[in-house]
Write a protein that holds these residues in place. Structure first.
Motif, mmCIF file in Angstrom:
data_model
loop_
_atom_site.group_PDB
_atom_site.id
_atom_site.type_symbol
_atom_site.label_atom_id
_atom_site.label_comp_id
_atom_site.label_asym_id
_atom_site.label_seq_id
_atom_site.Cartn_x
_atom_site.Cartn_y
_atom_site.Cartn_z
ATOM 1 N N LYS A 56 0.841 -1.198 0.000
ATOM 2 C CA LYS A 56 0.000 0.000 0.000
ATOM 3 C C LYS A 56 0.879 1.251 0.000
ATOM 4 C CE LYS A 56 -0.350 0.185 5.007
ATOM 5 N NZ LYS A 56 -1.189 0.119 6.164
ATOM 6 N N VAL A 57 0.311 2.339 -0.490
ATOM 7 C CA VAL A 57 0.996 3.626 -0.511
ATOM 8 C C VAL A 57 0.959 4.219 0.895
ATOM 9 C CG1 VAL A 57 0.922 5.990 -1.421
ATOM 10 C CG2 VAL A 57 0.429 4.035 -2.927
ATOM 11 N N VAL A 58 2.129 4.538 1.447
ATOM 12 C CA VAL A 58 2.226 5.159 2.770
ATOM 13 C C VAL A 58 2.205 6.677 2.628
ATOM 14 C CG1 VAL A 58 3.699 5.443 4.812
ATOM 15 C CG2 VAL A 58 3.471 3.207 3.734
ATOM 16 N N THR A 59 2.958 7.186 1.675
ATOM 17 C CA THR A 59 2.975 8.611 1.346
ATOM 18 C C THR A 59 3.517 8.746 -0.067
ATOM 19 O OG1 THR A 59 3.588 10.820 2.125
ATOM 20 C CG2 THR A 59 5.281 9.112 2.274
ATOM 21 N N TYR A 60 3.333 9.912 -0.671
ATOM 22 C CA TYR A 60 3.781 10.084 -2.056
ATOM 23 C C TYR A 60 3.954 11.562 -2.371
ATOM 24 C CZ TYR A 60 -1.003 11.521 -3.031
ATOM 25 O OH TYR A 60 -2.192 12.193 -3.029
ATOM 26 N N THR A 61 4.623 11.814 -3.485
ATOM 27 C CA THR A 61 4.754 13.165 -4.012
ATOM 28 C C THR A 61 4.708 13.085 -5.531
ATOM 29 O OG1 THR A 61 5.999 15.228 -3.892
ATOM 30 C CG2 THR A 61 7.283 13.226 -4.124
ATOM 31 N N THR A 62 4.228 14.144 -6.136
ATOM 32 C CA THR A 62 4.203 14.236 -7.590
ATOM 33 C C THR A 62 5.364 15.114 -8.027
ATOM 34 O OG1 THR A 62 1.805 14.004 -7.615
ATOM 35 C CG2 THR A 62 2.822 14.887 -9.604
ATOM 36 N N ILE A 63 6.153 14.626 -8.950
ATOM 37 C CA ILE A 63 7.308 15.355 -9.472
ATOM 38 C C ILE A 63 6.871 16.133 -10.706
ATOM 39 C CG2 ILE A 63 9.660 15.185 -10.361
ATOM 40 C CD1 ILE A 63 9.322 14.197 -7.416
ATOM 41 N N ALA A 79 6.548 7.221 -4.524
ATOM 42 C CA ALA A 79 5.829 6.855 -3.305
ATOM 43 C C ALA A 79 6.688 5.992 -2.389
ATOM 44 C CB ALA A 79 4.557 6.085 -3.662
ATOM 45 N N ILE A 80 6.370 6.062 -1.111
ATOM 46 C CA ILE A 80 6.885 5.078 -0.164
ATOM 47 C C ILE A 80 5.807 4.003 -0.096
ATOM 48 C CG2 ILE A 80 7.509 4.566 2.227
ATOM 49 C CD1 ILE A 80 8.662 7.392 2.401
ATOM 50 N N ILE A 81 6.207 2.788 -0.424
ATOM 51 C CA ILE A 81 5.304 1.638 -0.447
ATOM 52 C C ILE A 81 5.636 0.749 0.743
ATOM 53 C CG2 ILE A 81 4.562 -0.394 -1.769
ATOM 54 C CD1 ILE A 81 4.047 2.260 -3.248
ATOM 55 N N GLU A 82 4.608 0.347 1.461
ATOM 56 C CA GLU A 82 4.783 -0.666 2.505
ATOM 57 C C GLU A 82 4.263 -1.979 1.959
ATOM 58 O OE1 GLU A 82 2.571 -1.452 6.523
ATOM 59 O OE2 GLU A 82 4.183 0.014 6.862
ATOM 60 N N LEU A 83 5.176 -2.911 1.743
ATOM 61 C CA LEU A 83 4.791 -4.217 1.224
ATOM 62 C C LEU A 83 4.002 -4.978 2.282
ATOM 63 C CD1 LEU A 83 8.140 -5.140 -0.563
ATOM 64 C CD2 LEU A 83 6.076 -4.128 -1.564
ATOM 65 N N ASP A 84 3.328 -6.031 1.862
ATOM 66 C CA ASP A 84 2.466 -6.785 2.777
ATOM 67 C C ASP A 84 3.214 -7.420 3.943
ATOM 68 O OD1 ASP A 84 0.210 -6.078 1.338
ATOM 69 O OD2 ASP A 84 0.175 -7.929 0.163
ATOM 70 N N ASP A 85 4.538 -7.529 3.851
ATOM 71 C CA ASP A 85 5.318 -8.063 4.973
ATOM 72 C C ASP A 85 5.883 -6.963 5.870
ATOM 73 O OD1 ASP A 85 7.349 -6.977 3.445
ATOM 74 O OD2 ASP A 85 8.589 -8.790 3.441
ATOM 75 N N GLY A 86 5.562 -5.686 5.555
ATOM 76 C CA GLY A 86 6.032 -4.567 6.368
ATOM 77 C C GLY A 86 7.274 -3.874 5.831
ATOM 78 N N THR A 87 7.945 -4.466 4.843
ATOM 79 C CA THR A 87 9.115 -3.830 4.235
ATOM 80 C C THR A 87 8.675 -2.550 3.533
ATOM 81 O OG1 THR A 87 10.108 -5.999 3.832
ATOM 82 C CG2 THR A 87 11.024 -4.138 2.605
ATOM 83 N N ARG A 88 9.428 -1.476 3.735
ATOM 84 C CA ARG A 88 9.133 -0.214 3.051
ATOM 85 C C ARG A 88 10.197 0.069 2.010
ATOM 86 N NH1 ARG A 88 6.434 4.226 7.095
ATOM 87 N NH2 ARG A 88 4.634 2.939 7.642
ATOM 88 N N LEU A 89 9.750 0.611 0.877
ATOM 89 C CA LEU A 89 10.666 0.969 -0.192
ATOM 90 C C LEU A 89 10.133 2.186 -0.931
ATOM 91 C CD1 LEU A 89 9.264 -0.129 -3.066
ATOM 92 C CD2 LEU A 89 9.935 -2.300 -2.076
ATOM 93 N N ILE A 90 11.015 2.821 -1.690
ATOM 94 C CA ILE A 90 10.629 3.961 -2.511
ATOM 95 C C ILE A 90 10.514 3.469 -3.939
ATOM 96 C CG2 ILE A 90 11.356 6.208 -3.397
ATOM 97 C CD1 ILE A 90 12.885 6.590 -0.767
ATOM 98 N N ARG A 106 -3.999 0.312 -2.489
ATOM 99 C CA ARG A 106 -3.326 -0.972 -2.719
ATOM 100 C C ARG A 106 -2.619 -0.947 -4.068
ATOM 101 N NH1 ARG A 106 -1.911 -4.397 0.634
ATOM 102 N NH2 ARG A 106 -2.377 -6.124 -0.741
ATOM 103 N N VAL A 107 -1.400 -1.470 -4.092
ATOM 104 C CA VAL A 107 -0.592 -1.488 -5.309
ATOM 105 C C VAL A 107 0.065 -2.846 -5.506
ATOM 106 C CG1 VAL A 107 -0.150 1.010 -5.375
ATOM 107 C CG2 VAL A 107 1.361 -0.475 -4.036
ATOM 108 N N ILE A 108 0.489 -3.085 -6.735
ATOM 109 C CA ILE A 108 1.167 -4.332 -7.089
ATOM 110 C C ILE A 108 2.386 -3.993 -7.948
ATOM 111 C CG2 ILE A 108 -0.286 -4.718 -9.141
ATOM 112 C CD1 ILE A 108 -0.097 -7.771 -8.431
ATOM 113 N N ALA A 109 3.444 -4.768 -7.794
ATOM 114 C CA ALA A 109 4.672 -4.560 -8.555
ATOM 115 C C ALA A 109 4.436 -4.908 -10.024
ATOM 116 C CB ALA A 109 5.796 -5.422 -7.989
ATOM 117 N N THR A 110 5.084 -4.139 -10.886
ATOM 118 C CA THR A 110 5.028 -4.395 -12.318
ATOM 119 C C THR A 110 6.397 -4.077 -12.918
ATOM 120 O OG1 THR A 110 3.807 -3.928 -14.360
ATOM 121 C CG2 THR A 110 4.126 -2.080 -12.855
#
Length: 132
Positions: A56-63, A79-90, A106-110
């Protein structure tokens, strides 16, 4: 113009293509991109782990004003994404208009094109996220 080395890109492609992170065997903390030392407990006993492709999206910004080389993608969303296991990534969000992005979405990797180093250089691919 920023030019990345071919060997470095080749070495990192597995992590970028498959969403491979690292997990500390001592405390269980997960990281993406992979780390060699745990920031939580300072252990060096980390192993590779396949991370979930949804979150899911935790926070985001538009460039609206991009760094050199990304002008043709404006506007784009980081966006900062928090994966379903709690890992956060940009990550960059794709297939969504800036006005439609919501915190908690909710988001999915592509697998997508990330950037081109130059007209005759490497085309880099990797993971972005899109709405489910």
């Amino acid at each position: 113009m920023m030019v990345e080395s071919v060997p470095r890109y080749w070495r990192e492609r597995r992590y970028k293509y498959l969403l491979i992170g690292s997990e500390c065997k001592k405390c269980g903390k997960r990281y993406y991109p992979p780390r060699k030392v745990c920031l939580n407990c300072k252990s060096t006993d980390l192993v590779e782990v396949k991370l979930p492709e949804t979150g899911k999206v935790v926070t985001y910004t538009t460039i609206w004003v991009s760094p050199r080389g990304f002008e043709k993608y404006i506007p784009y969303i980081i966006a900062i994404i928090e994966l379903d296991d709690g890992t956060r990534l940009i990550s960059q969000l794709t297939d969504v208009k800036p006005e439609d992005v919501k915190i908690g979405m909710r988001v999915i990797a592509t697998f997508r094109r990330i950037r081109e180093q130059s007209e005759s250089g490497i085309i880099e691919y990797g993971v972005k996220f899109k709405p489910i």
